[in-house]
Design a protein around this motif. Structure first.
Motif, short mmCIF file in Angstrom:
data_model
loop_
_atom_site.label_atom_id
_atom_site.label_comp_id
_atom_site.label_asym_id
_atom_site.label_seq_id
_atom_site.Cartn_x
_atom_site.Cartn_y
_atom_site.Cartn_z
N PRO A 161 0.84 -1.21 0.00
CA PRO A 161 0.00 0.00 0.00
C PRO A 161 0.86 1.25 0.00
N PRO A 162 0.29 2.43 -0.34
CA PRO A 162 1.08 3.66 -0.45
C PRO A 162 1.90 3.91 0.81
N LEU A 163 3.19 4.16 0.63
CA LEU A 163 4.10 4.35 1.76
C LEU A 163 5.10 5.44 1.40
N PRO A 164 5.06 6.58 2.05
CA PRO A 164 6.03 7.64 1.75
C PRO A 164 7.39 7.35 2.39
N GLY A 165 8.43 8.03 1.85
CA GLY A 165 9.76 7.95 2.45
C GLY A 165 10.52 6.69 2.18
N VAL A 166 10.07 5.87 1.20
CA VAL A 166 10.80 4.66 0.83
C VAL A 166 11.96 5.05 -0.08
N VAL B 246 9.54 -4.80 4.89
CA VAL B 246 10.07 -5.69 3.87
C VAL B 246 9.38 -5.32 2.57
N LEU B 247 10.19 -4.97 1.55
CA LEU B 247 9.64 -4.54 0.27
C LEU B 247 9.99 -5.58 -0.78
N ILE B 248 8.98 -6.09 -1.47
CA ILE B 248 9.14 -7.15 -2.47
C ILE B 248 8.82 -6.56 -3.83
N GLY B 249 9.66 -6.82 -4.80
CA GLY B 249 9.43 -6.32 -6.15
C GLY B 249 10.74 -5.86 -6.76
N ALA C 152 4.76 -3.79 0.13
CA ALA C 152 5.38 -3.46 1.42
C ALA C 152 4.73 -4.26 2.54
N HIS C 153 5.55 -4.89 3.39
CA HIS C 153 5.08 -5.61 4.57
C HIS C 153 5.79 -5.02 5.78
N LYS C 154 5.01 -4.52 6.73
CA LYS C 154 5.58 -3.88 7.91
C LYS C 154 6.10 -4.91 8.89
N LEU C 155 7.32 -4.67 9.43
CA LEU C 155 7.89 -5.51 10.47
C LEU C 155 7.61 -4.88 11.82
N ALA C 156 7.82 -5.66 12.87
CA ALA C 156 7.60 -5.16 14.22
C ALA C 156 8.77 -4.29 14.66
N GLU C 157 8.52 -3.45 15.67
CA GLU C 157 9.58 -2.62 16.24
C GLU C 157 9.29 -2.36 17.70
#
Length: 721
Positions: A284-289, A332-335, A344-349
């Motif tokens: 999904p849309p994600l700024p700052g990548v 984690v960004l796949i492509g 984009a898949h968000k990881l834990a923090e």
């Protein structure tokens, strides 16, 4: 004369008188002006042509009543008649007339307009238009000076049309102006070049940077050879051009062009071909990548996604291969897929915040150790806000342990469970359980000392405690972990080797009694061990000229007489005269502080000298002072002629003088001593003459040499040091 010819018919013995009278003619004419006021101030100038030795120029005012003029008493001949300098145009501004009658009428001077003079630095074209009228006229102006005639009086505007840029593109002029000269000085000139392309591929612009001023061109026009760029540049300006297109790749990508003194066409300076364009979005849309494109030569281009998660790179060379990746912490960004999109898949923090229990201030520098998950381990320190974030964590359990000297934490460890894509915030509270000692270490000249190890050793019941710290480049130090109610001795840790060797400190020890809070203001001064010896030598010579011949030499006697220094005694920096001579101080380069024996030698290149004894010393102190005196004694006693030899020479020369001047001497003696002596002298003279005695010069030289035969042996000079 008049008449020029007379025909005489002789019918009788006597005819009438033949008379030629000298002709003086009158010249007259008129001036016709568009407006009567235009003729005000005009004058007519009469100038003879050819031989004018008997003819003078004439300048006549024009009558203001009827614009006429008249010049009288003009001799016959050819004349040029012209008008005085003016700003008007004339059908003919000069008339040539042959004066051969009493009255000569000059053709009328007819005004045709008003003159304007263009003085231009370059070729240009001007469109002339009179105020209030629509009619226009094109004027072509070459470099230099051009006079142009305006038909009517009034106000005019001149529009400049050329490849040059002037201070103003429009110039106004009024025929009533006292000055009719218009200066056209070009300030900038057009530089034309093209971006070569086989065909038109959409819109192309260019980013310009002209001497630091940035701008962007409108869409560039396309002709049969490519996209055309025109720049107005002064000779001192430099333009940097970067072509822009959504689909074209340009070679070179950037170009610098200098201005010229005239317009020029540079031809093709860029080449444009279809390039490869990397663009897409994050789903999904994600700024700052951060999206990175890497070439086969490991050159990289980077771009960040906007608020909508979209990225785009400029066109790249189609002939190269590329690798594109996207990265963002905790994701984690796949492509990318065929459309350039990444999933984009968000990881834990885990977000850790640490505060001081006493006043809730953030604890900077707290070491946090996090381990767990899939063999994960990380050690990080909190920032100035007392915060740290552990990113990109896989789901699972993690063990957290805080550590900071002088603090205990609640809790002292913690198990944290993290789910996929979750952000966990943990707050830790630190309680102060020990204190610090702050201080400053300097040298004797107040310069800060860095990398000095400071030690705090417990005293009495706390003797088993010991803490260390190292000073920073500012000389500041902080010893942490001092236990409450314990006394400490704080001192500099001894170091006798290396760059940071220390001989001692002052004070040697600072005693701090029972500690119940942080200690501030500790001050220590350290002393470095002596590493070299400074040698100062004073050299004195009685004669200032002898300094130029002197050299100093320092020899290490403990190392097979190795020479460690040699140099002249330099007097360039001091003024030494016979009346002002206190000696010369010579600073020898530092010698090692090694306890060896050294000697200082004073040498001279004078021929007659005695070598002075060298000065010996041992390099066991920080400073040595040596004085050496150089006094020259003469070693040769000047050979003086004996007093007896002098009187003998005087006697010989007296006898020679008497012999050569015997007559004069005899008369002198006769007058002075009487006849008796004179008879003896005369007798001697006769005897000498009878024996034909002659004095030989060689005999005299032999006598002189025998007198000076005895010589003393030379004695050597002595030099006293």
């Amino acid at each position: 004369f008049f008449p020029k010819v007379q025909t005489i018919e002789v019918k009788a013995e006597q005819t009438g008188a033949i008379i030629f009278s000298q002709l003086k003619a009158t010249i007259s004419g008129r001036v016709q002006c568009i407006q009567k006021s235009d003729c005000i101030g005009l004058k007519v100038i009469l100038k003879p042509v050819g031989d004018s030795s008997e003819k003078n120029d004439a300048i006549i005012n024009i009558s203001s009543a009827d614009n006429s003029y008249q010049i009288s008493d003009i001799y016959p001949g050819i004349y040029d008649i012209m008008l005085s300098s003016n700003k008007l145009c004339w059908k003919a501004d000069k008339q040539t007339v042959n004066v051969n009658n009493i009255n000569v009428e000059i053709p009328t001077f007819i005004q045709t307009g008003y003159s304007v003079v263009f003085i231009s630095s370059h070729e240009t074209q001007v469109t002339s238009k009179m105020a209030g009228q629509s009619a226009e006229e094109i004027i072509k102006i070459n470099k230099g000076r051009l006079t142009y005639c305006l038909e009517k009086s009034g106000s005019y505007s001149f529009q400049l049309n050329s490849c040059h840029s002037y201070e103003s593109d429009t110039v106004t002029y009024n025929t009533d102006s006292p000055i009719n000269e218009i200066f056209l000085n070009a300030q900038k000139h057009t530089t034309t070049f093209i971006i070569e392309a086989e065909m038109e591929h959409g819109n192309v612009t260019a980013i310009l940077n002209i001497d630091g001023v940035k701008s962007q061109t409108p869409f560039l026009p396309f002709n049969k050879n490519g996209y055309e760029i025109k720049l107005l540049l002064s000779p001192s300006e430099t333009a940097v051009i970067i072509p822009q297109s959504d689909i074209l790749y340009f070679t070179p990508p950037i170009l610098s062009i200098n201005g010229n003194t005239d317009c020029e066409n540079l031809g093709s300076k860029f080449k444009a071909v279809l390039g490869v364009v990397f663009q897409g979005k994050i789903i999904p849309p994600l700024p700052g990548v951060l999206v990175t494109v890497e070439t086969e030569n490991f050159d990289t281009l980077m771009a960040e996604t906007d608020d909508n998660g979209v990225y785009k790179f400029p066109p790249l060379d189609k002939s190269k291969s590329y690798k594109i990746v996207a990265k963002k912490d905790s994701y984690v960004l796949i492509g990318p897929n065929n459309e350039g999109d990444f999933l984009a898949h968000k990881l834990a923090e885990i977000v850790i915040e640490v505060f001081d229990k006493a006043d809730r201030t953030p604890l900077q520098g707290t070491l946090l150790s996090l381990s767990g998950g899939d063999s994960y381990r990380s050690n990080l320190q909190t920032n100035e806000f007392g915060q740290i974030i552990f990113r990109s964590l896989s789901p699972g359990e993690y063990f957290l342990r805080p550590m900071m000297k002088e603090y205990s934490f609640e809790p002292n460890s913690k198990i944290i469970t993290v789910n996929e894509g979750e952000t966990v915030t943990v707050e830790l509270i630190g309680k102060r359980v020990a204190y610090s000692a702050y201080g400053h270490v300097t040298s004797l000249n107040k310069e800060p000392e860095e990398n000095i190890v400071m030690v705090a050793v417990g005293v009495g019941n706390c003797s088993h405690f010991s803490e260390e710290s190292t000073s920073e480049f500012t000389g500041q130090f902080r010893i942490r972990g001092l236990q409450p109610y314990c006394s400490y001795d704080i001192a500099v840790k001894n170091n006798f080797n290396g760059k940071y060797a220390i001989e001692r400190s002052a004070p040697k020890v600072i005693h701090v009694p029972k500690i119940t809070k942080d200690i501030h203001g500790l001050q220590l001064v350290i002393f470095r061990p002596i590493t070299h010896l400074d040698l100062l030598v004073k050299v004195y010579a009685k004669n200032p000229e002898h300094y130029k011949s002197l050299r100093l030499k320092v020899v290490c006697e403990s190392s097979s007489s190795a020479i460690v220094y040699t140099g002249r005694v330099d007097t360039a920096s001091v003024t030494i005269t016979t009346d002002f001579n206190h000696g010369v101080l010579v600073q020898i380069p530092p010698l090692p502080f090694d306890g060896k024996t050294y000697s200082v030698h004073l040498e001279s290149n004078l021929n007659n000298k005695l070598e002075p004894e060298p000065e010996l010393f041992v390099a066991n102190s920080s400073f040595k002072y040596v004085e050496l005196d150089f006094i020259v004694k003469s070693n040769v006693t000047e050979q003086d002629i004996k007093q007896t030899s002098v009187w003998t020479l005087v006697l010989i020369f007296s006898i020679m003088f008497a012999v050569y001047n015997i007559d004069k001497v005899s008369h002198f003696l006769k007058d002075m001593l009487g006849g008796y002596v004179a008879e003896i002298v005369n007798s001697t003279s006769k005897k000498t003459t009878a024996n034909d005695y002659a004095v030989d010069n060689d005999d005299i030289d032999q006598i002189v040499q025998s007198i000076n035969a005895v010589k003393r042996k030379p004695k050597p000079k002595k030099t006293v040091i």
